[in-house]
Design an enzyme around this catalytic site. Structure first.
Site, PDB file in Angstrom:
ATOM      1  N   HIS A 100       0.873  -1.178   0.000  1.00  0.00           N
ATOM      2  CA  HIS A 100       0.000   0.000   0.000  1.00  0.00           C
ATOM      3  C   HIS A 100       0.904   1.220   0.000  1.00  0.00           C
ATOM      4  O   HIS A 100       1.156   1.833   1.031  1.00  0.00           O
ATOM      5  CB  HIS A 100      -0.908   0.002   1.219  1.00  0.00           C
ATOM      6  CG  HIS A 100      -1.882  -1.130   1.221  1.00  0.00           C
ATOM      7  ND1 HIS A 100      -2.610  -1.483   0.114  1.00  0.00           N
ATOM      8  CD2 HIS A 100      -2.256  -1.988   2.192  1.00  0.00           C
ATOM      9  CE1 HIS A 100      -3.397  -2.518   0.413  1.00  0.00           C
ATOM     10  NE2 HIS A 100      -3.195  -2.842   1.658  1.00  0.00           N
ATOM     11  N   LYS A 111     -14.100   3.262   7.758  1.00  0.00           N
ATOM     12  CA  LYS A 111     -14.604   4.002   6.597  1.00  0.00           C
ATOM     13  C   LYS A 111     -16.131   4.043   6.580  1.00  0.00           C
ATOM     14  O   LYS A 111     -16.734   5.048   6.220  1.00  0.00           O
ATOM     15  CB  LYS A 111     -14.089   3.359   5.302  1.00  0.00           C
ATOM     16  CG  LYS A 111     -14.441   4.141   4.055  1.00  0.00           C
ATOM     17  CD  LYS A 111     -13.829   3.528   2.808  1.00  0.00           C
ATOM     18  CE  LYS A 111     -14.520   2.274   2.393  1.00  0.00           C
ATOM     19  NZ  LYS A 111     -14.093   1.781   1.066  1.00  0.00           N
TER      20      LYS A 111
END
Length: 930
Positions: A170, A593
């Site tokens: 990432h 999220k």
């Protein structure tokens, strides 16, 4: 799992930062003299950067940077309007904007390195002064001794710890390897300056020239390739840290543990017993979830490269041992087993034995090691008579080690052999265990085809479980030959796993992780596909299957999910064959999220409790795999505090945690930092494991705290959802008030930034979601909703209860500390400049966000009993205060470029490249960004 950004920045007053340009740094009142070397180092590096800017960009660039720097500082000192700084930076040509951004970005590269070197300096100072550094293994051991633990119990516990950092791809701060190597050389020069305390002018000048050369080369090197990295590129990034840094420092962890026990219990240092404390994993090359570039071939290629790299390291070490172990039988005794093994290998490898010079005839260690080296080479090259396993190689090292122990070799090479043995135990012939991951729906589709049921994915979970259990009860493996290509591709992965276990060893392949898993049917589908791929061995599937629980709803069902798995007879039999061990992965990113950080953190805490209870009830040993990132919104936290804040029993001697993005380089980029990272982590897991064994329940909340935390989580989640999910203007605001459209084009990862083509939050991956808000300086995912949650809990339960929780409950105190850091790093006025890009959406939403930010800051300050954020952590506070002004110019350049680039239809390639530079520069300045 944790932030890697210990921001020990130079305590210099705002506006007096020295880039070697036109001003001189001064000390702040109350300046800690221990950090004077850092202040001086940054001053020297700033001076050299100033020289490079003049040499490479001319006086015009130098003066433009100086004007932006001074204006940014004065804005903070005098609370001047943002328009003054924006005016200095608006309308720049793309090339000028790129160079100006690169100057600030390079400054942060140097500052980040200086901070890391200062951490190494402080560690050395503790050691030179004979004091235990907080968080070190010595400090933990002394604390444990003071609480009545014995040296034996600590040694025994250390011997059964299983700590596995797992590196993932990432790359929110993707740095090409050539720049990483330059940073390594620059760091080496800075370390030399620490160690060479008495230098001649010529020596000092030589170090300065080395530093100047590296800064100049860094300036002239593109920060990143123009094309996105391949999976192979990402794998090499991980291999760099594993082989260039971590491989070298692993023995130091064991030295620290041995010496810590000796110091705490006043005993002679002795080798530690048991298995390796740490091993390493990787997802790069095995993470198929949403990445069409990962398949069976990348799995094979990755494991081959891992093996090649670690064997190269062993070859180098055996050569070194050969050079050192020159003992002659005429001078010292040598065990007969050594000479017998050398004779055995001479028969096996007659050509290699004949090549050994005759002058070594009476040096049995060299005779054996020359043949060991040849067997290793053959292993690396896949030739006949290579080592069949790392254990066989280890057996040869055991012979040498035992002989040295028996024959006065303690100071004649024994330590070198032991260090290689520790590395072999840690890295095997595979370097890092490769985990696999795929989304549950992919397995359902393929499994349905295997059993001839095209409606299988739409059936109820109970029906799917029953049909899969029947299929697994049948003799023989299902035939995959008629599968469509996309499903055959899934089955081929399991075929590759079988090959890998045979060729690279049992530890080469880690758990198979199922994203969006929901019950027994999802783990049974993997077992059926594995059987179809020929992975079955002796009636069982030699693979750990791990559900990944990602959303708050999934986490709330964690206990039920595990119960359904353990109640399923075929899966329970599978677990029995795997030693009754179950891995469950916990997702921090998606839960935050969709529901906000407070609800996510609380759901994760309760999920761990439920999972531990269910596993304990069934006699299953549970390994919790924490899928953390670098920011609060992705589970980032301080290493020690995060471990100690989890529920009692959650460690159990194990820690498996992802290390992502910029965190990898921040925690493992330099040897001294990597040593400290592993030592702090090991100390925390050791302390937590022993506390759990002693029945310590200090991390467990009392019922009143649970009740209050439920109120915090519920109200925070409601506030989050009302904004992110229910407000029609939110997605347009996000798409225009952050640089998400730039990040989606930035070539920093092999995986697409979104799942599918939908444009909502659901489709966007957690990395670009958090990265975008960090770039805009609002940091919204890390704090929004917390203020509303704290207000609701205070109203319902009284502020006194929350203050009690902040003082006495590690979980709640850690949540507030992480939020304080995130709030301190946000810059609300700069975020307002981004909001202006959103037009009417920004005019409506930003005042609401500004007020929520103000309210959250006030409530965190009250509960932490602080006048200013991070008063309890003055070094971190000062670091952020000093960093933010130097990030501001890059942010305003980004805002100006975004406006012009979008007005032009996003077609100006030069402007896009300049925007890419701002994204990288801001990431460098803020450190933990994704």
């Amino acid at each position: 799992m944790f932030r890697g950004d210990r921001l020990l920045l130079h305590p210099v007053p705002a506006g007096r930062y020295d880039w070697g340009m036109n001003d001189t740094p001064e000390r702040r009142p109350g300046f800690d003299p221990r950090h004077e070397p850092l202040r001086e180092e940054v001053g020297r590096l700033g001076e050299l950067l100033g020289r490079v800017l003049r040499e490479q960009g001319g006086d015009a660039l130098f003066e433009r940077v100086e004007e932006a720097r001074r204006t940014a500082i004065l804005r903070h000192e005098r609370s001047a309007p943002l328009t003054e700084l924006a005016g200095v930076l608006s309308g720049l040509e793309p090339a000028a904007a790129r160079d100006l951004t690169r100057a600030f970005s390079t400054y942060f590269t140097l500052t980040n390195l200086a901070e890391q070197i200062h951490r190494i300096r402080r560690r050395r100072e503790y050691q030179l002064e004979g004091r235990a550094q907080p968080g070190s293994l010595e400090a933990v051991a002394r604390s444990l001794a003071g609480r009545g633990h014995s040296a034996g119990s600590v040694i025994e516990t250390l011997g059964r710890l299983e700590i596995t950092p797992v590196f993932t791809a990432h790359p929110t701060e993707a740095v090409r390897r050539t720049l990483l190597r330059k940073e390594q050389r620059l760091a080496r020069a800075l370390v030399d300056r620490i160690e060479q305390t008495r230098r001649t002018p010529a020596e000092d000048g030589a170090i300065t020239r080395r530093i100047l050369n590296e800064i100049s080369l860094m300036w002239q090197t593109p920060e990143q390739p123009t094309t996105p990295p391949t999976v192979a590129d990402e794998m090499e990034h991980v291999v760099f840290h594993l082989s260039e840094v971590i491989y070298r420092i692993v023995p130091a962890l064991y030295d620290a543990a041995r010496e810590a026990v000796a110091a705490a219990w006043d005993r002679a240092p002795a080798p530690l017993l048991g298995g390796p404390i740490v091993r390493f994993g990787s997802w790069v090359g095995g993470d198929m979830d949403g990445n069409p570039n990962v398949d069976a071939d990348t799995l094979r290629a990755t494991l081959h490269r891992h093996r090649e790299v670690v064997l190269e390291r062993y070859l180098s070490e055996v050569r070194r041992l050969f050079q050192h172990l020159s003992q002659s039988e005429r001078r010292v005794g040598i065990d007969r087993e050594v000479t017998e093994r050398a004779a055995e290998y001479a028969t096996l490898l007659p050509g290699a034995a004949a090549a050994l010079p005759g002058r070594y005839a009476d040096m049995p260690y060299r005779a054996l090691l020359s043949l060991v080296w040849e067997r290793l080479r053959r292993t690396r090259d896949g030739e006949e008579h290579g080592y069949p396993s790392p254990e066989t190689f280890g057996g040869d090292l055991d012979l040498v080690e035992t002989s040295l122990e028996r024959n006065r070799g303690t100071h004649a090479g024994l330590e070198l052999v032991r260090r290689l043995r520790l590395r072999l135990a840690t890295f095997g012939f595979h370097l890092a265990t490769l985990d696999l991951r795929q989304e549950a729906s992919v397995h359902r589709e393929a499994a349905g085809r295997l059993i001839g049921d095209r409606e299988f994915p739409e059936r109820s979970r109970e029906e799917r479980t029953e049909r899969l259990a029947r299929a697994l009860a049948d003799d023989g493996a299902p035939d995959p030959s008629g599968l469509p290509p996309e499903h055959a591709r899934t089955v081929e992965v399991f075929r590759a796993v079988g090959e890998a276990r045979t060729r690279f060893g049992e530890r080469a392949v880690g758990p198979y992780i199922i994203s969006m898993a929901g019950g027994a049917d999802d783990v049974l589908a993997v077992l059926l596909l594995a059987r179809a791929g020929g992975l079955e061995r002796d009636g069982g599937i030699p693979l750990d299957v791990a559900p990944l629980l990602e959303t708050v709803d999934d986490l709330e069902r964690a206990g039920a999910v595990l119960d359904s798995m353990l109640a399923c007879a075929p899966y329970r039999e599978h677990l029995r064959r795997r030693g009754d061990r179950q891995v469950v992965m916990l997702g921090y990113s998606d839960s935050a999220k969709f529901s906000g950080v407070p609800a996510s953190r609380w759901a994760l805490f309760r999920a761990q409790e439920d999972l531990l209870e269910g596993a304990g009830r069934e006699g299953v040993r549970l390994t919790l795999f924490h899928g953390r990132g670098g920011t609060l919104a992705r589970g980032g936290s301080k290493p020690r505090e995060a471990i100690l804040a989890d529920p009692p029993g959650s460690a159990g001697g194990t820690l498996r945690v992802t290390e992502q993005g910029e965190i990898i380089n921040g925690k493992y980029g330099l040897r001294g930092i990597a040593e400290r990272t592993l030592e702090v982590t090991t100390g925390a897991v050791l302390e937590r494991t022993l506390a759990d064994a002693a029945g310590d329940r200090s991390a467990a909340p009392v019922p009143a705290w649970r009740e209050a935390m439920e109120s915090v989580a519920a109200a925070a989640s409601e506030a989050w959802r009302s904004l992110v999910r229910d407000d029609a203007d939110f997605i347009p605001y996000f798409r225009t008030a952050t640089p998400i459209d730039v990040i989606e084009r930035l070539p920093i990862g092999s995986r697409p930034p979104s799942r599918g083509k939908r444009g909502g939050v659901e489709a966007l991956r957690a990395i670009p979601w958090v990265f975008s808000w960090t770039q805009s300086r609002l940091m919204l995912p890390g704090w929004y909703g917390l203020g509303a949650g704290l207000r609701a809990a205070s109203d319902a339960h009284g502020p006194g209860r929350l203050r009690e929780m902040a003082r006495e409950w590690p979980f709640f105190a850690n949540l507030l500390a992480d939020a304080a850091m995130t709030l301190a790093k946000s810059e609300i006025d700069i975020a307002g400049a981004y909001a202006d890009l959103a037009g009417e959406c920004g005019e409506r939403l930003f005042p609401r966000l500004r007020e929520a930010h103000r309210d959250t800051v006030a409530r965190v300050l009250e509960l932490r009993d602080e006048a200013v954020l991070l008063d309890r952590e003055p070094l971190l506070q000062e670091a952020i205060r000093l960093r933010n002004p130097y990030v501001d110019p890059m942010s305003l350049i980004q805002v100006d470029l975004l406006r012009r680039w979008r007005d032009g239809g996003r077609e100006d390639r030069e402007m896009e490249e300049a925007l890419f530079s701002t994204v990288r520069g801001i990431a460098r300045g803020l450190r933990n960004t994704g």
